[in-house]
Design a protein around this motif. Structure first.
Motif, PDB file in Angstrom:
ATOM      1  N   GLN A  13       0.601  -1.390   0.176  1.00 43.65           N
ATOM      2  CA  GLN A  13      -0.216  -0.320   0.245  1.00 43.65           C
ATOM      3  C   GLN A  13       0.768   1.419   0.245  1.00 43.65           C
ATOM      4  OE1 GLN A  13      -2.910  -0.082   3.333  1.00 43.65           O
ATOM      5  NE2 GLN A  13      -4.291  -1.327   2.160  1.00 43.65           N
ATOM      6  N   ALA A  14       0.413   2.137  -0.503  1.00 45.44           N
ATOM      7  CA  ALA A  14       1.302   3.662  -0.351  1.00 45.44           C
ATOM      8  C   ALA A  14       1.745   3.833   0.599  1.00 45.44           C
ATOM      9  CB  ALA A  14      -0.041   4.658  -0.911  1.00 45.44           C
ATOM     10  N   GLY A  15       2.390   4.987   0.866  1.00 45.99           N
ATOM     11  CA  GLY A  15       3.618   4.775   2.330  1.00 45.99           C
ATOM     12  C   GLY A  15       3.599   3.943   2.505  1.00 45.99           C
ATOM     13  N   GLY A  16       3.898   2.661   2.586  1.00 50.07           N
ATOM     14  CA  GLY A  16       3.945   1.403   2.893  1.00 50.07           C
ATOM     15  C   GLY A  16       5.933   1.685   2.716  1.00 50.07           C
ATOM     16  N   SER A  17       6.747   0.250   3.369  1.00 52.44           N
ATOM     17  CA  SER A  17       8.417   0.181   2.433  1.00 52.44           C
ATOM     18  C   SER A  17       8.428  -1.898   2.441  1.00 52.44           C
ATOM     19  CB  SER A  17       8.754   0.040   3.579  1.00 52.44           C
ATOM     20  OG  SER A  17       8.845   1.279   4.522  1.00 52.44           O
ATOM     21  N   LEU A  18       9.690  -1.063   1.436  1.00 55.28           N
ATOM     22  CA  LEU A  18       9.463  -2.743   0.309  1.00 55.28           C
ATOM     23  C   LEU A  18      11.272  -2.524   0.821  1.00 55.28           C
ATOM     24  CD1 LEU A  18       7.760  -3.491  -2.063  1.00 55.28           C
ATOM     25  CD2 LEU A  18       7.860  -5.074  -0.845  1.00 55.28           C
ATOM     26  N   ARG A  19      11.799  -4.169   0.577  1.00 58.81           N
ATOM     27  CA  ARG A  19      13.276  -4.239   0.648  1.00 58.81           C
ATOM     28  C   ARG A  19      13.532  -5.203  -1.016  1.00 58.81           C
ATOM     29  NH1 ARG A  19      17.746  -2.987   3.996  1.00 58.81           N
ATOM     30  NH2 ARG A  19      19.885  -4.394   3.586  1.00 58.81           N
ATOM     31  N   LEU A  20      14.821  -4.632  -1.913  1.00 56.13           N
ATOM     32  CA  LEU A  20      14.966  -5.622  -3.318  1.00 56.13           C
ATOM     33  C   LEU A  20      16.153  -5.631  -2.013  1.00 56.13           C
ATOM     34  CD1 LEU A  20      13.556  -3.096  -5.505  1.00 56.13           C
ATOM     35  CD2 LEU A  20      12.296  -5.435  -4.618  1.00 56.13           C
ATOM     36  N   SER A  21      16.679  -7.050  -2.977  1.00 54.05           N
ATOM     37  CA  SER A  21      17.479  -7.627  -3.026  1.00 54.05           C
ATOM     38  C   SER A  21      18.542  -7.839  -4.523  1.00 54.05           C
ATOM     39  CB  SER A  21      18.083  -8.592  -2.101  1.00 54.05           C
ATOM     40  OG  SER A  21      18.419  -8.795  -1.256  1.00 54.05           O
ATOM     41  N   CYS A  22      19.282  -8.135  -4.783  1.00 54.92           N
ATOM     42  CA  CYS A  22      20.506  -8.353  -5.692  1.00 54.92           C
ATOM     43  C   CYS A  22      21.180  -9.343  -5.710  1.00 54.92           C
ATOM     44  CB  CYS A  22      20.583  -7.414  -6.717  1.00 54.92           C
ATOM     45  SG  CYS A  22      21.979  -7.644  -8.108  1.00 54.92           S
ATOM     46  N   ALA A  23      21.163 -10.693  -5.906  1.00 50.27           N
ATOM     47  CA  ALA A  23      21.778 -11.450  -5.466  1.00 50.27           C
ATOM     48  C   ALA A  23      23.137 -11.649  -6.937  1.00 50.27           C
ATOM     49  CB  ALA A  23      21.779 -12.397  -4.678  1.00 50.27           C
ATOM     50  N   ALA A  24      24.327 -11.354  -6.878  1.00 50.97           N
ATOM     51  CA  ALA A  24      25.541 -11.138  -7.899  1.00 50.97           C
ATOM     52  C   ALA A  24      25.835 -13.129  -7.615  1.00 50.97           C
ATOM     53  CB  ALA A  24      26.348 -10.548  -7.710  1.00 50.97           C
ATOM     54  N   ALA A  80      20.654  -4.028  -1.592  1.00 52.64           N
ATOM     55  CA  ALA A  80      19.931  -3.767  -1.347  1.00 52.64           C
ATOM     56  C   ALA A  80      19.410  -2.563  -2.166  1.00 52.64           C
ATOM     57  CB  ALA A  80      19.529  -3.943  -0.074  1.00 52.64           C
ATOM     58  N   LEU A  81      17.982  -2.155  -1.758  1.00 48.20           N
ATOM     59  CA  LEU A  81      17.148  -1.029  -2.084  1.00 48.20           C
ATOM     60  C   LEU A  81      15.852  -1.499  -1.203  1.00 48.20           C
ATOM     61  CD1 LEU A  81      17.491   1.151  -4.010  1.00 48.20           C
ATOM     62  CD2 LEU A  81      15.884   0.888  -5.372  1.00 48.20           C
ATOM     63  N   GLN A  82      16.474  -0.793  -0.133  1.00 49.38           N
ATOM     64  CA  GLN A  82      15.218   0.123   0.557  1.00 49.38           C
ATOM     65  C   GLN A  82      14.670   0.776   0.357  1.00 49.38           C
ATOM     66  OE1 GLN A  82      14.844  -2.243   3.549  1.00 49.38           O
ATOM     67  NE2 GLN A  82      12.328  -0.356   3.732  1.00 49.38           N
ATOM     68  N   MET A  83      13.039   0.466   0.410  1.00 48.23           N
ATOM     69  CA  MET A  83      11.962   1.820  -0.393  1.00 48.23           C
ATOM     70  C   MET A  83      11.013   2.011   0.412  1.00 48.23           C
ATOM     71  SD  MET A  83      11.831   0.224  -3.951  1.00 48.23           S
ATOM     72  CE  MET A  83      10.934  -1.636  -3.674  1.00 48.23           C
ATOM     73  N   ASN A  84      11.000   3.149   1.389  1.00 41.38           N
ATOM     74  CA  ASN A  84      10.122   3.576   2.601  1.00 41.38           C
ATOM     75  C   ASN A  84       8.915   4.682   1.867  1.00 41.38           C
ATOM     76  OD1 ASN A  84      11.474   1.891   4.376  1.00 41.38           O
ATOM     77  ND2 ASN A  84      13.035   3.547   4.548  1.00 41.38           N
ATOM     78  N   SER A  85       7.957   4.675   2.213  1.00 42.50           N
ATOM     79  CA  SER A  85       7.086   6.162   1.594  1.00 42.50           C
ATOM     80  C   SER A  85       7.095   5.699   0.584  1.00 42.50           C
ATOM     81  CB  SER A  85       7.612   7.317   2.318  1.00 42.50           C
ATOM     82  OG  SER A  85       7.963   7.878   3.506  1.00 42.50           O
ATOM     83  N   LEU A  86       6.235   4.587  -0.156  1.00 39.98           N
ATOM     84  CA  LEU A  86       5.756   4.282  -1.276  1.00 39.98           C
ATOM     85  C   LEU A  86       5.134   4.910  -2.333  1.00 39.98           C
ATOM     86  CD1 LEU A  86       7.554   0.705  -1.383  1.00 39.98           C
ATOM     87  CD2 LEU A  86       7.964   2.062  -3.110  1.00 39.98           C
ATOM     88  N   LYS A  87       4.975   5.467  -2.802  1.00 43.71           N
ATOM     89  CA  LYS A  87       3.749   6.228  -4.025  1.00 43.71           C
ATOM     90  C   LYS A  87       3.475   4.916  -4.667  1.00 43.71           C
ATOM     91  CE  LYS A  87       6.453  10.492  -2.943  1.00 43.71           C
ATOM     92  NZ  LYS A  87       6.727  11.562  -3.073  1.00 43.71           N
ATOM     93  N   SER A  88       2.165   5.903  -4.958  1.00 47.55           N
ATOM     94  CA  SER A  88       1.432   4.626  -7.024  1.00 47.55           C
ATOM     95  C   SER A  88       3.032   4.996  -7.664  1.00 47.55           C
ATOM     96  CB  SER A  88       0.602   5.342  -7.035  1.00 47.55           C
ATOM     97  OG  SER A  88       0.468   6.243  -7.148  1.00 47.55           O
ATOM     98  N   GLY A  89       3.689   5.587  -7.605  1.00 46.92           N
ATOM     99  CA  GLY A  89       4.566   6.052  -9.511  1.00 46.92           C
ATOM    100  C   GLY A  89       5.537   5.002  -8.696  1.00 46.92           C
TER     101      GLY A  89
END
Length: 125
Positions: A13-24, A80-89
């Motif tokens: 949901q908008a306002g939430g957070s996700l953490r992406l990870s990339c393994a090499a 990693a990419l920590q994403m906070n305060s996510l928006k629909s955009g």
């Protein structure tokens, strides 16, 4: 050459957070400059964030500055990419990218040779 696999995408949901990870794998990870890009339907692939080989320097798109944080662990071969305060955009497929030398603009996707398959991030409003 390096192989990249992203994980961590999903629906939030908008306002939430996700953490992406990339393994090499497949090569010496610390030799690679790393970045995240994203591509929304009907739009060009755009720069999100980048991090230098030893994590001394980080770079962000204006649209995510203050909300996203890029980090890397050279011992674990991950970025990693920590994403906070996510928006629909922020809805897009997120890609991990790598290259050994950044001789041109690090914000251009043409700069990077190695790419992951992408992970979908969907932000509901």
């Amino acid at each position: 050459q390096v192989q990249l696999v992203e994980s961590g995408g999903g629906l939030v949901q908008a306002g939430g957070s996700l953490r992406l990870s990339c393994a090499a794998s497949g090569d010496t990870f610390r030799d690679y400059f790393m970045a995240w890009f994203r591509q929304a339907p009907g739009k060009e692939r755009e720069f999100v964030a980048a991090i230098s080989w030893s994590a001394i320097s980080t770079y962000y798109a204006d649209s995510v500055k203050g909300r996203f944080t890029i980090s890397r662990d050279n011992a674990k071969n991950t970025v990693a990419l920590q994403m906070n305060s996510l928006k629909s955009g922020d809805t897009a497929v997120y890609y991990c990218a790598a290259d050994k030398s950044i001789s041109t603009d690090l914000r251009r996707h043409e700069t990077y040779v190695y790419w992951g398959q992408g992970t979908q991030v969907t932000v509901s409003s």
